[in-house]
Scaffold this motif. Sequence first.
Motif, PDB file in Angstrom:
ATOM      1  N   LEU A   1       0.812  -1.202   0.000  1.00  0.00           N
ATOM      2  CA  LEU A   1       0.000   0.000   0.000  1.00  0.00           C
ATOM      3  C   LEU A   1       0.854   1.263   0.000  1.00  0.00           C
ATOM      4  O   LEU A   1       0.315   2.370  -0.096  1.00  0.00           O
ATOM      5  CB  LEU A   1      -0.944   0.001   1.208  1.00  0.00           C
ATOM      6  N   ASP A   2       2.167   1.111   0.109  1.00  0.00           N
ATOM      7  CA  ASP A   2       3.080   2.252   0.105  1.00  0.00           C
ATOM      8  C   ASP A   2       3.286   2.781  -1.307  1.00  0.00           C
ATOM      9  O   ASP A   2       2.995   2.103  -2.292  1.00  0.00           O
ATOM     10  CB  ASP A   2       4.437   1.862   0.697  1.00  0.00           C
ATOM     11  N   SER A   3       3.843   3.976  -1.395  1.00  0.00           N
ATOM     12  CA  SER A   3       4.116   4.591  -2.696  1.00  0.00           C
ATOM     13  C   SER A   3       5.528   4.288  -3.184  1.00  0.00           C
ATOM     14  O   SER A   3       5.952   4.809  -4.210  1.00  0.00           O
ATOM     15  CB  SER A   3       3.904   6.103  -2.618  1.00  0.00           C
ATOM     16  N   GLU A   4       6.253   3.454  -2.467  1.00  0.00           N
ATOM     17  CA  GLU A   4       7.589   3.028  -2.883  1.00  0.00           C
ATOM     18  C   GLU A   4       7.704   1.509  -2.796  1.00  0.00           C
ATOM     19  O   GLU A   4       6.931   0.860  -2.082  1.00  0.00           O
ATOM     20  CB  GLU A   4       8.663   3.702  -2.044  1.00  0.00           C
ATOM     21  N   PRO A   5       8.635   0.923  -3.528  1.00  0.00           N
ATOM     22  CA  PRO A   5       8.769  -0.539  -3.522  1.00  0.00           C
ATOM     23  C   PRO A   5       9.196  -1.063  -2.147  1.00  0.00           C
ATOM     24  O   PRO A   5       9.893  -0.381  -1.408  1.00  0.00           O
ATOM     25  CB  PRO A   5       9.857  -0.827  -4.563  1.00  0.00           C
ATOM     26  N   ARG A   6       8.758  -2.263  -1.846  1.00  0.00           N
ATOM     27  CA  ARG A   6       9.125  -2.951  -0.591  1.00  0.00           C
ATOM     28  C   ARG A   6       9.505  -4.383  -0.947  1.00  0.00           C
ATOM     29  O   ARG A   6       9.098  -4.914  -1.991  1.00  0.00           O
ATOM     30  CB  ARG A   6       7.960  -2.966   0.403  1.00  0.00           C
ATOM     31  N   THR A   7      10.236  -5.035  -0.050  1.00  0.00           N
ATOM     32  CA  THR A   7      10.659  -6.420  -0.271  1.00  0.00           C
ATOM     33  C   THR A   7      10.338  -7.263   0.953  1.00  0.00           C
ATOM     34  O   THR A   7      10.627  -6.861   2.084  1.00  0.00           O
ATOM     35  CB  THR A   7      12.173  -6.493  -0.571  1.00  0.00           C
ATOM     36  N   LEU A   8       9.746  -8.421   0.717  1.00  0.00           N
ATOM     37  CA  LEU A   8       9.534  -9.420   1.765  1.00  0.00           C
ATOM     38  C   LEU A   8      10.564 -10.520   1.566  1.00  0.00           C
ATOM     39  O   LEU A   8      10.919 -10.847   0.435  1.00  0.00           O
ATOM     40  CB  LEU A   8       8.135 -10.031   1.666  1.00  0.00           C
ATOM     41  N   ILE A   9      11.020 -11.106   2.659  1.00  0.00           N
ATOM     42  CA  ILE A   9      11.887 -12.281   2.602  1.00  0.00           C
ATOM     43  C   ILE A   9      11.015 -13.472   2.959  1.00  0.00           C
ATOM     44  O   ILE A   9      10.428 -13.524   4.039  1.00  0.00           O
ATOM     45  CB  ILE A   9      13.075 -12.180   3.588  1.00  0.00           C
TER      46      ILE A   9
END
Length: 87
Positions: free
Chosen positions: A26-34
């Motif tokens: 839902l953020d406006s920037e990329p995110r990463t899950l491990i």
Amino acid sequence: MKNLVVATVCLLVMGNAAHAASAVNLDSEPRTLIVTEGGSKSELPLAAGEKVEFCSGGCFVTMPNGDRQALTGTETVEISGGVGRIK
């Protein structure tokens, strides 16, 4: 007999898809899950606004802020403000 085999395969495929966890950024920037599944660790990048399915048979997921959760494969991870929450 051939129709029975085809029908069984279709049901198995549809059943597995229904039991996958999902993640939405839902953020406006990329995110990463491990994601750690079956002893294998991988990164799951999510673009802003992207939603993906993963973890069909249970896994551990490390959120962008470092929190770690066990998933059974039916949850939705919502990422907002760099923090993942299980829904």
